[in-house]
Write a protein that holds these residues in place. Structure first.
Motif, mmCIF file in Angstrom:
data_model
loop_
_atom_site.group_PDB
_atom_site.id
_atom_site.type_symbol
_atom_site.label_atom_id
_atom_site.label_comp_id
_atom_site.label_asym_id
_atom_site.label_seq_id
_atom_site.Cartn_x
_atom_site.Cartn_y
_atom_site.Cartn_z
ATOM 1 N N VAL A 116 0.833 -1.203 0.000
ATOM 2 C CA VAL A 116 0.000 0.000 0.000
ATOM 3 C C VAL A 116 0.866 1.251 0.000
ATOM 4 O O VAL A 116 2.045 1.215 0.329
ATOM 5 N N GLN A 117 0.226 2.331 -0.366
ATOM 6 C CA GLN A 117 0.887 3.626 -0.318
ATOM 7 C C GLN A 117 -0.192 4.666 -0.138
ATOM 8 O O GLN A 117 -1.119 4.742 -0.940
ATOM 9 N N LYS A 118 -0.060 5.432 0.925
ATOM 10 C CA LYS A 118 -1.065 6.465 1.181
ATOM 11 C C LYS A 118 -0.562 7.757 0.576
ATOM 12 O O LYS A 118 0.544 8.199 0.864
ATOM 13 N N SER A 119 -1.359 8.357 -0.280
ATOM 14 C CA SER A 119 -0.923 9.638 -0.829
ATOM 15 C C SER A 119 -1.460 10.736 0.075
ATOM 16 O O SER A 119 -2.390 10.530 0.830
ATOM 17 N N GLY A 120 -0.880 11.892 -0.045
ATOM 18 C CA GLY A 120 -1.311 12.968 0.846
ATOM 19 C C GLY A 120 -0.116 13.781 1.262
ATOM 20 O O GLY A 120 0.776 14.042 0.463
ATOM 21 N N THR A 121 -0.095 14.166 2.502
ATOM 22 C CA THR A 121 1.022 14.993 2.968
ATOM 23 C C THR A 121 2.195 14.103 3.363
ATOM 24 O O THR A 121 2.076 12.883 3.448
ATOM 25 N N THR B 112 -23.753 10.999 -15.208
ATOM 26 C CA THR B 112 -23.519 10.433 -13.879
ATOM 27 C C THR B 112 -22.330 11.148 -13.242
ATOM 28 O O THR B 112 -21.822 12.111 -13.814
ATOM 29 N N ASP B 113 -21.889 10.697 -12.077
ATOM 30 C CA ASP B 113 -20.731 11.304 -11.426
ATOM 31 C C ASP B 113 -19.459 10.642 -11.915
ATOM 32 O O ASP B 113 -19.287 9.431 -11.779
ATOM 33 N N ILE B 114 -18.583 11.427 -12.469
ATOM 34 C CA ILE B 114 -17.334 10.900 -13.009
ATOM 35 C C ILE B 114 -16.193 11.197 -12.031
ATOM 36 O O ILE B 114 -15.992 12.347 -11.635
ATOM 37 N N ASP B 115 -15.450 10.151 -11.656
ATOM 38 C CA ASP B 115 -14.295 10.339 -10.770
ATOM 39 C C ASP B 115 -13.067 10.637 -11.612
ATOM 40 O O ASP B 115 -12.741 9.896 -12.532
ATOM 41 N N ILE B 116 -12.406 11.718 -11.260
ATOM 42 C CA ILE B 116 -11.162 12.054 -11.962
ATOM 43 C C ILE B 116 -10.013 11.494 -11.128
ATOM 44 O O ILE B 116 -9.874 11.819 -9.952
ATOM 45 N N TYR B 117 -9.203 10.641 -11.726
ATOM 46 C CA TYR B 117 -8.099 10.009 -10.998
ATOM 47 C C TYR B 117 -6.793 10.715 -11.309
ATOM 48 O O TYR B 117 -6.525 11.093 -12.433
ATOM 49 N N ASP B 118 -5.953 10.855 -10.289
ATOM 50 C CA ASP B 118 -4.616 11.396 -10.539
ATOM 51 C C ASP B 118 -3.673 10.233 -10.832
ATOM 52 O O ASP B 118 -4.071 9.076 -10.810
ATOM 53 N N LYS B 119 -2.427 10.562 -11.072
ATOM 54 C CA LYS B 119 -1.457 9.572 -11.521
ATOM 55 C C LYS B 119 -1.297 8.409 -10.543
ATOM 56 O O LYS B 119 -1.029 7.289 -10.930
ATOM 57 N N SER B 120 -1.470 8.697 -9.239
ATOM 58 C CA SER B 120 -1.249 7.630 -8.256
ATOM 59 C C SER B 120 -2.480 6.770 -8.038
ATOM 60 O O SER B 120 -2.494 5.904 -7.183
ATOM 61 N N GLY B 121 -3.537 7.017 -8.819
ATOM 62 C CA GLY B 121 -4.711 6.170 -8.685
ATOM 63 C C GLY B 121 -5.696 6.650 -7.643
ATOM 64 O O GLY B 121 -6.626 5.936 -7.290
ATOM 65 N N GLN B 122 -5.505 7.859 -7.138
ATOM 66 C CA GLN B 122 -6.452 8.402 -6.154
ATOM 67 C C GLN B 122 -7.430 9.325 -6.862
ATOM 68 O O GLN B 122 -7.082 9.984 -7.836
ATOM 69 N N VAL B 123 -8.649 9.408 -6.336
ATOM 70 C CA VAL B 123 -9.655 10.288 -6.927
ATOM 71 C C VAL B 123 -9.347 11.712 -6.489
ATOM 72 O O VAL B 123 -9.315 12.012 -5.304
ATOM 73 N N SER B 124 -9.093 12.578 -7.459
ATOM 74 C CA SER B 124 -8.774 13.957 -7.078
ATOM 75 C C SER B 124 -10.022 14.834 -7.040
ATOM 76 O O SER B 124 -10.117 15.756 -6.258
ATOM 77 N N GLU B 125 -10.993 14.536 -7.913
ATOM 78 C CA GLU B 125 -12.281 15.219 -7.800
ATOM 79 C C GLU B 125 -13.359 14.433 -8.551
ATOM 80 O O GLU B 125 -13.045 13.513 -9.309
ATOM 81 N N THR B 126 -14.591 14.804 -8.321
ATOM 82 C CA THR B 126 -15.713 14.122 -8.975
ATOM 83 C C THR B 126 -16.578 15.179 -9.645
ATOM 84 O O THR B 126 -16.946 16.173 -9.022
ATOM 85 N N ILE B 127 -16.862 14.976 -10.931
ATOM 86 C CA ILE B 127 -17.662 15.962 -11.664
ATOM 87 C C ILE B 127 -18.788 15.260 -12.407
ATOM 88 O O ILE B 127 -18.680 14.080 -12.721
ATOM 89 N N PRO B 128 -19.884 15.948 -12.710
ATOM 90 C CA PRO B 128 -20.920 15.301 -13.522
ATOM 91 C C PRO B 128 -20.442 15.212 -14.975
ATOM 92 O O PRO B 128 -19.770 16.111 -15.477
ATOM 93 N N GLY B 129 -20.766 14.095 -15.611
ATOM 94 C CA GLY B 129 -20.346 13.923 -17.003
ATOM 95 C C GLY B 129 -20.964 12.680 -17.598
ATOM 96 O O GLY B 129 -21.614 11.896 -16.898
ATOM 97 N N GLN B 130 -20.751 12.499 -18.916
ATOM 98 C CA GLN B 130 -21.272 11.306 -19.577
ATOM 99 C C GLN B 130 -20.487 10.084 -19.121
ATOM 100 O O GLN B 130 -19.265 10.144 -18.957
ATOM 101 N N VAL B 131 -21.182 8.968 -18.947
ATOM 102 C CA VAL B 131 -20.547 7.761 -18.397
ATOM 103 C C VAL B 131 -19.367 7.275 -19.255
ATOM 104 O O VAL B 131 -18.431 6.668 -18.735
#
Lengths: 281, 321
Positions: A116-121, B112-131
């Motif tokens: 695992v790797q937690k991103s953040g600060t 629907t709600d679209i999750d925007i993922y950053d490079k590390s695979g984390q959701v950085s924000e969620t916006i409405p958009g086409q599926v």
């Protein structure tokens, strides 16, 4: 007489409380171990039949499958070319915890865990040191890498994975076995899986080192500290740490290294198993 | 017996109990990969809908099909928003008890709600958009498949998805030809795609025609996606029949050279074999109900929540009464 009695009962209560505490702690740890075992089973069983006896995932070129003829219903086992499928099911892992980004497996050992790797600060770097995958407190924690230093696994020349040296031998509890040369020979290869690639590493060093953060020293991103070239030099000169190095192996700036870091009980030092990337599968 | 003796016995009993529990919890065992009990057939998820209780029908197997519009191979790690859009979205449902097959077609423009993922695979924000955008906003490869699966599952009111098969639409002609092509009777005039496709004609589709047949849409027509969905379903059911005739492990052998390149899937040879046991002739097709809205730039489809939810409950759950 009464004073002794009170002391006696007091002592009994302490003893009973202590024993109850151990029982509760153990059952919590037990259920955490059980969850991890279940995850190992779910994530490494992606629909293909695994070779009997193997609990460590190998990327396979061909898999055995039991298929039945749609017309006759007759069943047979066939060998199917799988085109080198990753044996780790990342969907199952991400459904459990989206901080999981890789799987570490050392064949022949019980080291067979999600990474695992937690991103953040920067303070979140060691988030999983005492946390299980549900985010609850756990003495075993999880093996993890530090987001601050781990940018792109494919590209990064060094990746350090931290894990506890657990007394119950889970996580990196068995890494100290690498102090024995015959153990090194018998457990030389490390497999690392991400959703994009599968990697094989070969262990080329087992050293004891101080407790400083390896990446802080060698990442090349901290002013006043060193970079990867310094790691290559220090490793080759034998100044990275004391211990065993593979004879004839010289690190170069083209290599990629995986470092498994755990504590040495009682001394505050770190034991680090150093492995070099051999193949991207 | 005196008090002290009783207490001594109690302490010993507690120590023994503690020791037994510690033993079973593996403190003394080297191997911490404990054997876990065989997974029992779980009672389906229980939900409450319209004041009544329903349990998920565990005889159902759901497989998600996505056709991705991209020029790259599917295993590449891509920059955010570059993984390609999922222009074809189908949920194939197999009923292991009745042998019934049904397909839910999800309009790629469904909002629907679209999750925007950053490079590390984390959701950085969620916006409405086409599926269709969800796959694109993952990191490519398996991670985009997973991101798309998460979003689509939500749209399907969280029914479980058991498998997925994602195909690069660029590769449809290759795959088509590997299986010897498909034969389809044209339900209407499609001569704009190929001159042989007059209404009622039985056309054997090979090569580039396959790609045109499933990807073409008349951009001058509003909601041209719906017509394309009709053709895609015709094509998919015809292809599945062809695959069925080949047999499950043959299908797997045929596609395995293209895995991680044109096709991403967690289905194995045994899964294809299972799928081959079903007949796709009477496959029920259901398109997500709702209405299309033409906004300034893009088409937006709004699913009729009530109707769709009712369909899911009626077809995927059993009432508990």
């Amino acid at each position: 007489m009464k004073k002794w009695r009170v002391l006696y009962y007091f002592g009994m209560i302490i003893a009973i409380t202590a024993i109850l505490a151990i029982i509760i702690y153990e059952s919590v740890a037990c259920s955490q171990r059980r969850k991890m075992a279940q995850l190992q089973q779910d994530a490494l069983n992606n629909g293909y039949s695994q070779t009997v006896g193997e609990t460590v995932p190998y990327p396979s070129e061909s898999v055995e499958a039991v298929v039945s003829d749609p017309d006759t219903g007759k069943e047979e086992t066939v060998l199917v070319d799988s085109g080198l499928i990753c044996p780790v099911d990342f969907f199952t892992l991400w459904d459990t915890n989206s901080d999981i980004y890789a799987w570490l497996a050392i064949p022949g050992t019980i080291i067979n865990y999600p990474v695992v790797q937690k991103s953040g600060t920067y303070d979140d770097s060691n988030y999983y040191i005492r946390r299980d995958l549900d985010g609850n407190y756990s003495t075993a924690g999880n093996i993890y890498s530090q987001h601050f230093y781990n940018k792109d696994f494919d590209e990064d020349p060094i990746t350090v994975i931290y894990g506890h040296h657990m007394r119950d031998l889970s996580m990196f509890g068995t890494l100290d076995e690498y102090n024995d040369k015959s153990y090194i020979d018998a457990h030389r290869y490390v497999y690392y899986y991400t959703a994009h690639h599968s990697y094989r590493y070969r262990i080329i060093g087992v050293v004891e080192r101080g407790s400083d953060n390896v990446m802080y020293k060698y990442s090349g991103t901290i002013e006043g500290q060193g970079d990867f070239g310094d790691f290559v030099n220090d490793f080759n000169m034998g100044t990275f740490g004391d211990g065993w190095k593979e004879e004839g192996f010289m690190a170069s700036s083209d290599d990629h290294f995986l470092l498994l870091s755990t504590c040495v009980r009682g001394s505050g030092h770190r034991e680090i198993v150093v492995a070099v990337r051999e193949e991207v599968l | 017996m005196n008090r002290k003796g009783i207490i001594a016995i109690l302490v010993v009993l507690i120590l023994v109990l503690g020791g037994v529990i510690a033993y079973f919890s593996g403190v003394f065992s080297k191997d911490t990969v404990e054997s876990v009990p065989e997974g029992s057939q779980s009672v389906g998820n229980v939900i409450e809908y319209d004041g009544k209780k329903y349990a998920y029908n565990t005889h159902l197997t759901n497989i998600l099909f996505l056709g991705i519009d991209t020029n790259d191979t599917l295993d590449k790690f891509s920059k955010p928003a570059h993984a390609g859009q999922s222009d074809a979205i189908y949920l194939l449902t197999l009923n292991n008890e009745t042998g019934e097959v049904s397909i839910i077609q999800i309009n790629r423009n469904a909002m629907t709600d679209i999750d925007i993922y950053d490079k590390s695979g984390q959701v950085s924000e969620t916006i409405p958009g086409q599926v269709t955008l969800q796959y694109a906003y993952g990191n490519g490869g398996t991670q985009s498949c997973w991101a798309a699966k998460q979003t689509i599952c939500e749209m399907l009111y969280d029914i479980p998805v058991d498998g997925y098969l994602v195909m690069n639409m660029e590769g449809i002609s290759t795959i088509n030809d590997e299986f010897g092509g498909v034969t389809i009777t044209m339900p209407r005039d499609y001569t704009v795609i190929d001159p042989s496709m007059t209404e009622g004609a039985q056309v054997h589709i090979m090569g580039d025609v396959a790609e045109r047949f499933v990807r073409y849409r008349d951009l001058t027509q509003f909601n041209s996606v719906a017509d394309r969905m009709d053709r895609q379903v015709l094509y998919i059911t015809a292809l599945m029949d062809t695959m069925r005739n080949r047999g499950g492990n043959e299908v797997y052998n045929t596609i395995s050279p293209y895995l991680n390149d044109l096709i991403l899937t967690n289905l194995g040879p045994e899964d294809f074999n299972t799928m081959a046991q079903f007949s796709y002739d009477n496959c029920r097709i259901y398109q997500t109900p709702g209405k299309m809205v033409d906004t300034e730039n893009f088409e937006e489809f709004y699913i009729n929540d009530e109707e769709f939810h009712k369909y899911i409950v009626e077809n995927y759950y059993m009432s508990m009464s």
